[in-house]
Design a protein around this motif. Structure first.
Motif, PDB file in Angstrom:
ATOM      1  N   HIS A   1       0.821  -1.421   0.113  1.00 14.29           N
ATOM      2  CA  HIS A   1       0.063  -0.054   0.103  1.00 14.29           C
ATOM      3  C   HIS A   1       0.917   1.091   0.005  1.00 14.29           C
ATOM      4  O   HIS A   1       0.675   2.312   0.623  1.00 14.29           O
ATOM      5  CB  HIS A   1      -0.800   0.106   1.157  1.00 14.29           C
ATOM      6  CG  HIS A   1      -1.783  -1.304   1.232  1.00 14.29           C
ATOM      7  ND1 HIS A   1      -2.534  -1.655   0.272  1.00 14.29           N
ATOM      8  CD2 HIS A   1      -2.008  -2.093   2.514  1.00 14.29           C
ATOM      9  CE1 HIS A   1      -3.284  -2.724   0.684  1.00 14.29           C
ATOM     10  NE2 HIS A   1      -2.759  -3.013   1.975  1.00 14.29           N
ATOM     11  N   GLY A   2       1.841   1.232  -0.721  1.00 12.54           N
ATOM     12  CA  GLY A   2       2.850   2.410  -0.703  1.00 12.54           C
ATOM     13  C   GLY A   2       3.870   2.647   0.331  1.00 12.54           C
ATOM     14  O   GLY A   2       4.516   3.498   0.417  1.00 12.54           O
ATOM     15  N   LYS A   3       3.637   1.771   1.340  1.00  6.49           N
ATOM     16  CA  LYS A   3       4.592   1.945   2.474  1.00  6.49           C
ATOM     17  C   LYS A   3       5.339   0.511   2.832  1.00  6.49           C
ATOM     18  O   LYS A   3       5.225  -0.407   2.221  1.00  6.49           O
ATOM     19  CB  LYS A   3       3.614   2.140   3.912  1.00  6.49           C
ATOM     20  CG  LYS A   3       2.492   2.955   3.746  1.00  6.49           C
ATOM     21  CD  LYS A   3       3.179   4.498   3.779  1.00  6.49           C
ATOM     22  CE  LYS A   3       2.180   5.491   3.887  1.00  6.49           C
ATOM     23  NZ  LYS A   3       2.605   6.988   3.949  1.00  6.49           N
ATOM     24  N   LEU A   4       6.650   0.927   3.226  1.00  6.64           N
ATOM     25  CA  LEU A   4       7.783   0.161   3.425  1.00  6.64           C
ATOM     26  C   LEU A   4       7.499  -0.737   4.710  1.00  6.64           C
ATOM     27  O   LEU A   4       7.175  -0.184   5.809  1.00  6.64           O
ATOM     28  CB  LEU A   4       9.033   0.577   3.504  1.00  6.64           C
ATOM     29  CG  LEU A   4      10.313  -0.479   3.455  1.00  6.64           C
ATOM     30  CD1 LEU A   4      10.134  -0.999   1.950  1.00  6.64           C
ATOM     31  CD2 LEU A   4      11.694   0.220   3.615  1.00  6.64           C
ATOM     32  N   VAL A   5       7.067  -2.128   4.750  1.00  7.66           N
ATOM     33  CA  VAL A   5       6.898  -2.891   5.855  1.00  7.66           C
ATOM     34  C   VAL A   5       8.222  -3.006   6.770  1.00  7.66           C
ATOM     35  O   VAL A   5       9.456  -3.518   6.086  1.00  7.66           O
ATOM     36  CB  VAL A   5       6.247  -4.183   5.669  1.00  7.66           C
ATOM     37  CG1 VAL A   5       6.119  -5.024   6.870  1.00  7.66           C
ATOM     38  CG2 VAL A   5       4.781  -3.969   4.819  1.00  7.66           C
ATOM     39  N   ALA A   6       8.083  -2.609   7.999  1.00  9.86           N
ATOM     40  CA  ALA A   6       9.606  -2.575   8.896  1.00  9.86           C
ATOM     41  C   ALA A   6      10.058  -4.211   8.806  1.00  9.86           C
ATOM     42  O   ALA A   6      11.276  -3.963   8.340  1.00  9.86           O
ATOM     43  CB  ALA A   6       9.306  -2.186   9.917  1.00  9.86           C
ATOM     44  N   PRO A   7       9.552  -5.233   9.260  1.00  9.60           N
ATOM     45  CA  PRO A   7      10.270  -6.317   9.425  1.00  9.60           C
ATOM     46  C   PRO A   7      10.740  -6.748   8.084  1.00  9.60           C
ATOM     47  O   PRO A   7       9.735  -6.892   7.213  1.00  9.60           O
ATOM     48  CB  PRO A   7       9.294  -7.496  10.076  1.00  9.60           C
ATOM     49  CG  PRO A   7       8.194  -6.473  10.747  1.00  9.60           C
ATOM     50  CD  PRO A   7       8.229  -5.369   9.838  1.00  9.60           C
ATOM     51  N   PRO A   8      11.747  -7.520   7.687  1.00  8.97           N
ATOM     52  CA  PRO A   8      12.116  -7.908   6.407  1.00  8.97           C
ATOM     53  C   PRO A   8      11.181  -9.257   6.171  1.00  8.97           C
ATOM     54  O   PRO A   8      10.833  -9.978   7.063  1.00  8.97           O
ATOM     55  CB  PRO A   8      13.360  -8.320   6.471  1.00  8.97           C
ATOM     56  CG  PRO A   8      14.157  -7.556   7.808  1.00  8.97           C
ATOM     57  CD  PRO A   8      12.837  -7.272   8.728  1.00  8.97           C
ATOM     58  N   VAL A   9      10.810  -9.539   4.895  1.00 12.11           N
ATOM     59  CA  VAL A   9      10.338 -10.848   4.536  1.00 12.11           C
ATOM     60  C   VAL A   9      11.011 -11.813   4.759  1.00 12.11           C
ATOM     61  O   VAL A   9      10.868 -12.880   5.248  1.00 12.11           O
ATOM     62  CB  VAL A   9       9.835 -10.547   3.179  1.00 12.11           C
ATOM     63  CG1 VAL A   9       9.468 -11.910   2.590  1.00 12.11           C
ATOM     64  CG2 VAL A   9       8.802  -9.385   3.011  1.00 12.11           C
ATOM     65  N   LEU A  10      12.525 -11.730   4.470  1.00  7.73           N
ATOM     66  CA  LEU A  10      13.466 -12.964   4.712  1.00  7.73           C
ATOM     67  C   LEU A  10      14.690 -12.023   4.924  1.00  7.73           C
ATOM     68  O   LEU A  10      14.977 -10.989   4.207  1.00  7.73           O
ATOM     69  CB  LEU A  10      13.449 -13.822   3.757  1.00  7.73           C
ATOM     70  CG  LEU A  10      13.888 -13.467   2.328  1.00  7.73           C
ATOM     71  CD1 LEU A  10      15.171 -13.675   2.159  1.00  7.73           C
ATOM     72  CD2 LEU A  10      13.116 -14.392   1.380  1.00  7.73           C
ATOM     73  N   THR A  11      15.618 -12.828   5.830  1.00  8.16           N
ATOM     74  CA  THR A  11      17.061 -12.406   5.765  1.00  8.16           C
ATOM     75  C   THR A  11      18.062 -13.361   5.222  1.00  8.16           C
ATOM     76  O   THR A  11      17.737 -14.471   5.992  1.00  8.16           O
ATOM     77  CB  THR A  11      17.431 -11.614   7.267  1.00  8.16           C
ATOM     78  OG1 THR A  11      16.607 -10.725   7.621  1.00  8.16           O
ATOM     79  CG2 THR A  11      18.895 -11.023   7.276  1.00  8.16           C
ATOM     80  N   VAL A  12      19.297 -13.180   4.624  1.00  4.45           N
ATOM     81  CA  VAL A  12      20.122 -14.132   4.286  1.00  4.45           C
ATOM     82  C   VAL A  12      21.290 -13.914   4.451  1.00  4.45           C
ATOM     83  O   VAL A  12      21.827 -12.589   4.507  1.00  4.45           O
ATOM     84  CB  VAL A  12      20.104 -14.672   2.642  1.00  4.45           C
ATOM     85  CG1 VAL A  12      18.538 -15.204   2.394  1.00  4.45           C
ATOM     86  CG2 VAL A  12      20.093 -13.346   2.050  1.00  4.45           C
ATOM     87  N   LYS A  13      22.339 -14.835   4.851  1.00  2.00           N
ATOM     88  CA  LYS A  13      23.557 -14.340   5.109  1.00  2.00           C
ATOM     89  C   LYS A  13      24.313 -14.501   4.139  1.00  2.00           C
ATOM     90  O   LYS A  13      24.239 -15.432   3.206  1.00  2.00           O
ATOM     91  CB  LYS A  13      24.236 -15.637   6.211  1.00  2.00           C
ATOM     92  CG  LYS A  13      25.546 -15.140   6.630  1.00  2.00           C
ATOM     93  CD  LYS A  13      26.079 -16.102   7.544  1.00  2.00           C
ATOM     94  CE  LYS A  13      27.546 -15.902   7.715  1.00  2.00           C
ATOM     95  NZ  LYS A  13      28.067 -14.516   8.344  1.00  2.00           N
ATOM     96  N   THR A  14      25.071 -13.112   3.647  1.00  4.08           N
ATOM     97  CA  THR A  14      26.004 -13.095   2.421  1.00  4.08           C
ATOM     98  C   THR A  14      27.324 -13.236   2.611  1.00  4.08           C
ATOM     99  O   THR A  14      27.595 -12.862   3.907  1.00  4.08           O
ATOM    100  CB  THR A  14      25.421 -11.903   1.620  1.00  4.08           C
ATOM    101  OG1 THR A  14      25.665 -10.711   2.372  1.00  4.08           O
ATOM    102  CG2 THR A  14      23.875 -11.974   1.220  1.00  4.08           C
TER     103      THR A  14
END
Length: 349
Positions: free
Chosen positions: A63-76
């Motif tokens: 809805h035009g807003k950035l959701v704070a918690p990430p959908v996922l996080t990966v180690k790079t």
């Protein structure tokens, strides 16, 4: 339909300014800010957008807003140009999320994740392709689904130029990945591509980074128009050089490094003058580059937003026909301000 000319000319641009200023009146507005090196977008049905951030996060724009918690996080892996790079959602199954990333080792991988129905989380499914050579530089990373429904993956030479001409290596190629995960070189002879798109079902436009000292060569970033099986020549040729069995670019810049980020063919209707043109996001040169093709040759090219928004990484068309571009000012080579990186919407004035 734009077809590849058999004897396309190579335009060598020698100007210090990369080209003339653009003539179409354009403006930009911010879609979202507060991002950290937004490398790629994946558009979901219903208008939501997934955004990859190079440090290893997938973010959700809802809805035009950035959701704070990430959908996922990966180690790079800790590399200069690597990290979480390309992102794509299967257009036939929105639960299938594909990531291209530099994994610890390091090696570049193509991974498949299963996206939750609410798009707020995802779980790891499988590593589709492993063993793509990785280095501090030249990791490639752009992934896109093609007109044939297959997933295409752009890789870099990972600082070993000979890999680009080696048909057994996954590096320095645009790879076509079938549903079983088999990767076949579609185009070879690439140094480091971060952008490609289709002019028609069988013709691809590919941006590629020119050399930065290898073999005494510099600059000469390039844009190519290619078909299946073409060899773009790196490292055997560069600039407008020619060699039997190798395809020179349609345009290359001789004086300063662009270098190119994403590439897109404009298919929208809100800026009719750009219809069918190739648009390149540039990093060091900090602008959008417009290329007009006629019969496979460059008829005109020009610069927009010259050094106005800093480094530009991704450029893409939304499903509704808008043109979006992301900044890359927090990648260690730009000026990362308080608003961090952002995504811009490009409109006609």
């Amino acid at each position: 339909m734009i077809l590849l000319a058999l004897l396309a000319a190579c335009l060598l641009e020698k100007s210090d300014s990369w080209g003339p200023d653009g003539t179409v009146p354009l403006r930009a507005e911010t879609v979202v800010s507060g991002l950290e090196v937004p490398w790629s977008f994946a558009f979901l049905p219903g208008g939501e957008v997934l955004i990859s951030e190079r440090p290893g996060r997938v973010r959700l724009l809802q809805h035009g807003k950035l959701v704070a918690p990430p959908v996922l996080t990966v180690k790079t892996a800790e590399t200069n140009e690597g990290g979480l790079l390309g992102i794509a959602v299967n257009p036939r199954d929105e639960s299938q999320l594909f990531l291209y990333l530099t994994a610890p080792g390091p090696e570049n991988q193509l991974q498949r994740w299963t996206l939750a129905k609410d798009h707020h989380s995802a779980r790891m499914d499988k590593v589709v392709i492993s063993g793509i050579g990785a280095a501090r530089f030249h990791d490639g990373g752009r992934i896109r689904f093609g007109p044939d429904g297959a997933l295409y993956v752009g890789t870099g030479d990972a600082r070993q130029p000979s890999r680009s001409q080696d048909p057994s290596s996954l590096n320095g190629k645009v790879l076509r990945v079938d549903p079983q995960g088999k990767a076949t070189p579609w185009v070879l002879g690439i140094r480091n591509t971060e952008g490609f798109d289709w002019l028609d079902d069988g013709t691809m436009v590919i941006s590629d980074h020119g050399p930065s000292g290898e073999m005494g060569r510099y600059a000469h970033d390039e844009v190519n128009v290619a078909r299946k099986g073409d060899n773009l020549g790196w490292p055997d040729i560069y600039g407008c050089e020619q060699k039997a069995g190798m395809l020179p670019p349609v345009i290359t810049w001789a004086t300063h490094a662009l270098p190119p980020g994403g590439a897109v063919v404009y298919r929208g209707t809100t800026i009719p003058e750009l219809r069918g043109n190739v648009l390149i996001a540039s990093l060091g040169a900090e602008h959008i580059h417009r290329i007009v093709l006629e019969n496979g040759n460059v008829a005109a090219h020009e610069v927009y937003f010259r050094q106005k928004f800093g480094r530009l990484r991704e450029i893409a068309m939304t499903p509704s026909g808008e043109l979006w571009v992301s900044t890359s000012n927090c990648d260690g080579r730009g000026e990362c301000g308080g608003d961090k990186d952002r995504i811009l919407r490009i409109l006609r004035q």
